[in-house]
Design a protein around this motif. Structure first.
Motif, PDB file in Angstrom:
ATOM      1  N   VAL A 117      19.168  10.367  -1.757  1.00 24.26           N
ATOM      2  CA  VAL A 117      18.848  11.722  -2.189  1.00 24.26           C
ATOM      3  C   VAL A 117      18.951  11.862  -3.729  1.00 24.26           C
ATOM      4  N   MET A 118      20.265  11.351  -4.096  1.00 23.39           N
ATOM      5  CA  MET A 118      20.563  11.693  -5.603  1.00 23.39           C
ATOM      6  C   MET A 118      19.867  10.720  -6.538  1.00 23.39           C
ATOM      7  N   SER A 119      19.275   9.752  -6.032  1.00 26.39           N
ATOM      8  CA  SER A 119      18.450   9.115  -7.035  1.00 26.39           C
ATOM      9  C   SER A 119      17.115   9.817  -7.145  1.00 26.39           C
ATOM     10  N   LEU A 120      16.581  10.019  -5.968  1.00 32.37           N
ATOM     11  CA  LEU A 120      15.061  10.888  -5.986  1.00 32.37           C
ATOM     12  C   LEU A 120      15.340  12.208  -6.727  1.00 32.37           C
ATOM     13  N   GLY A 121      16.195  12.706  -6.347  1.00 34.52           N
ATOM     14  CA  GLY A 121      16.609  14.126  -6.981  1.00 34.52           C
ATOM     15  C   GLY A 121      17.062  14.125  -8.355  1.00 34.52           C
ATOM     16  N   LYS A 122      17.453  12.923  -8.787  1.00 37.20           N
ATOM     17  CA  LYS A 122      18.351  12.843 -10.127  1.00 37.20           C
ATOM     18  C   LYS A 122      19.365  14.051 -10.288  1.00 37.20           C
ATOM     19  N   SER A 123      20.188  13.867  -9.059  1.00 39.44           N
ATOM     20  CA  SER A 123      21.116  15.194  -8.868  1.00 39.44           C
ATOM     21  C   SER A 123      22.526  14.680  -8.623  1.00 39.44           C
ATOM     22  N   ALA A 124      23.605  15.414  -8.948  1.00 39.11           N
ATOM     23  CA  ALA A 124      24.878  14.942  -8.887  1.00 39.11           C
ATOM     24  C   ALA A 124      25.818  15.932  -8.254  1.00 39.11           C
ATOM     25  N   VAL A 125      26.915  15.685  -7.836  1.00 40.66           N
ATOM     26  CA  VAL A 125      27.910  16.707  -7.344  1.00 40.66           C
ATOM     27  C   VAL A 125      28.022  17.936  -8.372  1.00 40.66           C
ATOM     28  N   GLY A 126      27.936  19.235  -7.924  1.00 44.12           N
ATOM     29  CA  GLY A 126      27.979  20.306  -9.014  1.00 44.12           C
ATOM     30  C   GLY A 126      26.637  20.782  -9.557  1.00 44.12           C
ATOM     31  N   ASP A 127      25.621  20.116  -9.080  1.00 38.44           N
ATOM     32  CA  ASP A 127      24.447  20.560  -9.387  1.00 38.44           C
ATOM     33  C   ASP A 127      23.954  21.923  -8.620  1.00 38.44           C
ATOM     34  N   LYS A 128      24.544  22.278  -7.541  1.00 37.97           N
ATOM     35  CA  LYS A 128      24.355  23.500  -6.860  1.00 37.97           C
ATOM     36  C   LYS A 128      23.103  22.879  -5.807  1.00 37.97           C
ATOM     37  N   THR A 129      23.401  21.756  -5.097  1.00 39.74           N
ATOM     38  CA  THR A 129      22.077  21.018  -3.971  1.00 39.74           C
ATOM     39  C   THR A 129      22.869  20.848  -2.840  1.00 39.74           C
ATOM     40  N   MET A 130      22.042  20.286  -1.968  1.00 34.65           N
ATOM     41  CA  MET A 130      22.408  19.663  -0.733  1.00 34.65           C
ATOM     42  C   MET A 130      23.499  18.779  -0.778  1.00 34.65           C
ATOM     43  N   VAL A 131      23.643  17.991  -2.022  1.00 36.49           N
ATOM     44  CA  VAL A 131      24.574  17.206  -2.430  1.00 36.49           C
ATOM     45  C   VAL A 131      25.924  17.523  -2.284  1.00 36.49           C
ATOM     46  N   ASP A 132      25.932  18.979  -2.735  1.00 33.17           N
ATOM     47  CA  ASP A 132      27.361  19.462  -2.737  1.00 33.17           C
ATOM     48  C   ASP A 132      27.947  19.702  -1.392  1.00 33.17           C
ATOM     49  N   THR A 133      27.055  19.709  -0.286  1.00 31.46           N
ATOM     50  CA  THR A 133      27.650  19.700   1.018  1.00 31.46           C
ATOM     51  C   THR A 133      28.003  18.141   1.321  1.00 31.46           C
ATOM     52  N   LEU A 134      26.842  17.333   1.245  1.00 31.00           N
ATOM     53  CA  LEU A 134      26.777  16.065   1.898  1.00 31.00           C
ATOM     54  C   LEU A 134      28.113  15.225   1.263  1.00 31.00           C
ATOM     55  N   ALA A 135      28.010  15.326  -0.085  1.00 31.11           N
ATOM     56  CA  ALA A 135      29.047  14.208  -0.490  1.00 31.11           C
ATOM     57  C   ALA A 135      30.666  14.636  -0.119  1.00 31.11           C
ATOM     58  N   PRO A 136      30.927  15.912  -0.058  1.00 28.14           N
ATOM     59  CA  PRO A 136      32.402  15.780   0.411  1.00 28.14           C
ATOM     60  C   PRO A 136      32.376  15.878   1.823  1.00 28.14           C
ATOM     61  N   ALA A 137      31.319  16.067   2.631  1.00 24.67           N
ATOM     62  CA  ALA A 137      31.351  15.783   4.199  1.00 24.67           C
ATOM     63  C   ALA A 137      31.592  14.257   4.401  1.00 24.67           C
ATOM     64  N   ILE A 138      30.711  13.460   3.841  1.00 24.91           N
ATOM     65  CA  ILE A 138      31.016  12.111   4.002  1.00 24.91           C
ATOM     66  C   ILE A 138      32.208  11.484   3.577  1.00 24.91           C
ATOM     67  N   LYS A 139      32.579  11.935   2.412  1.00 27.77           N
ATOM     68  CA  LYS A 139      34.025  11.570   1.746  1.00 27.77           C
ATOM     69  C   LYS A 139      35.030  11.684   3.126  1.00 27.77           C
ATOM     70  N   ALA A 140      34.958  13.054   3.677  1.00 28.61           N
ATOM     71  CA  ALA A 140      35.887  13.456   4.414  1.00 28.61           C
ATOM     72  C   ALA A 140      35.946  12.533   5.846  1.00 28.61           C
ATOM     73  N   LEU A 141      34.574  12.112   6.336  1.00 26.61           N
ATOM     74  CA  LEU A 141      34.635  11.527   7.283  1.00 26.61           C
ATOM     75  C   LEU A 141      34.964  10.065   7.168  1.00 26.61           C
ATOM     76  N   LYS A 142      34.634   9.465   6.040  1.00 29.87           N
ATOM     77  CA  LYS A 142      35.180   8.032   5.638  1.00 29.87           C
ATOM     78  C   LYS A 142      36.771   8.204   5.690  1.00 29.87           C
ATOM     79  N   ASP A 143      37.225   9.163   4.955  1.00 32.58           N
ATOM     80  CA  ASP A 143      38.728   9.202   4.616  1.00 32.58           C
ATOM     81  C   ASP A 143      39.705   9.321   5.832  1.00 32.58           C
ATOM     82  N   ASN A 144      38.910  10.082   7.115  1.00 31.94           N
ATOM     83  CA  ASN A 144      39.636  10.134   8.188  1.00 31.94           C
ATOM     84  C   ASN A 144      39.179   9.450   9.351  1.00 31.94           C
TER      85      ASN A 144
END
Ligand code: ADP
Ligand code: MG
Length: 209
Positions: A117-144
């Motif tokens: 998603v991030m390479s297709l959209g050239k998007s990063a965390v903080g750009d106000k997109t779906m990435v801002d939901t997915l990135a912390p969600a995946i991190k929390a899943l991995k961490d827990n």
């Protein structure tokens, strides 16, 4: 207890229902900072996904997510179609022949999907997109993922919800909403919202099995 293909299908059905319920709300969010089609786009795509799933049996994540991704890419217009399609395509490629996975393995596969998603959209965390939901969600899943899987999924859905809400004060830097500049501030991003619905439906499918 691993996450299996049956749960994945149940999550997609829940997602379709929730999108159906929330389509006006998603469209209103998109009307504020975009072109008012996100709810309609997602509703059309998910309806077609469910029709397609009803006609087939799936034994592996690879086969399931390939079909879902292809359908979404061909039916959902706008940016969200290719972005969600890429997320699911990469997820399916990574999980490939397996039919069940741990939270830890799924987090790794989702991280690959997010990378797409991030390479297709050239998007990063903080750009106000779906990435801002997915990135912390995946991190929390991995961490827990080391503890109980239910706790890991709850942490994942909580982080997704927080990530979605965190888009409200952000300035949009990608997609149509970026044309709004400063006027995008103060509105929740529609794609971050539908991404929260997707994550919460996966959590519910896991918890209710
Ligand atoms: P469009 O913007 O083409 O009308 P949609 O309204 O269906 O498509 O989807 C808009 C959502 O897509 C946004 O709210 C945002 O979350 C997401 N999005 C748009 N562009 C990008 C991008 N470059 N990277 C990541 N996500 C994006
Ligand atoms: Mg739109």
């Amino acid at each position: 207890m691993p996450f299996d293909v049956k749960m994945a299908i149940s999550a997609l059905k829940k997602f379709n229902q929730l999108i159906e319920e929330k389509k006006e709300y998603l469209t209103d969010l998109d009307a504020a900072i975009g072109d008012a089609d996100h709810g309609i786009n997602m509703n059309r795509g998910m309806k077609r996904v469910i029709e397609k799933l009803g006609a087939k049996e799936y034994a592996t994540f690879g086969a399931l997510y390939r079909d879902v991704a292809m359908t979404i890419m061909s039916v959902v217009g706008g940016s969200a179609g290719p972005l969600y399609g890429t997320f699911l395509m990469k997820l399916g490629q990574r999980l490939s022949e397996s039919g069940e996975v741990s939270a830890d393995e799924l987090a790794d596969a989702m991280r690959e999907g997010l990378g797409g998603v991030m390479s297709l959209g050239k998007s990063a965390v903080g750009d106000k997109t779906m990435v801002d939901t997915l990135a912390p969600a995946i991190k929390a899943l991995k961490d827990n993922a080391g503890g109980s899987e239910k706790d890991a999924w709850d942490a994942c859905a909580d982080a997704a919800e927080k990530g979605m809400k965190d888009t409200i004060p952000m300035l949009a830097r990608r997609g149509r909403s970026s044309y709004q500049g400063e006027r995008s501030i103060g509105h929740q991003d529609p794609g971050a919202t539908s991404a929260f619905y997707l994550i919460s439906c996966i959590r519910d499918a896991f918890t209710e099995r």
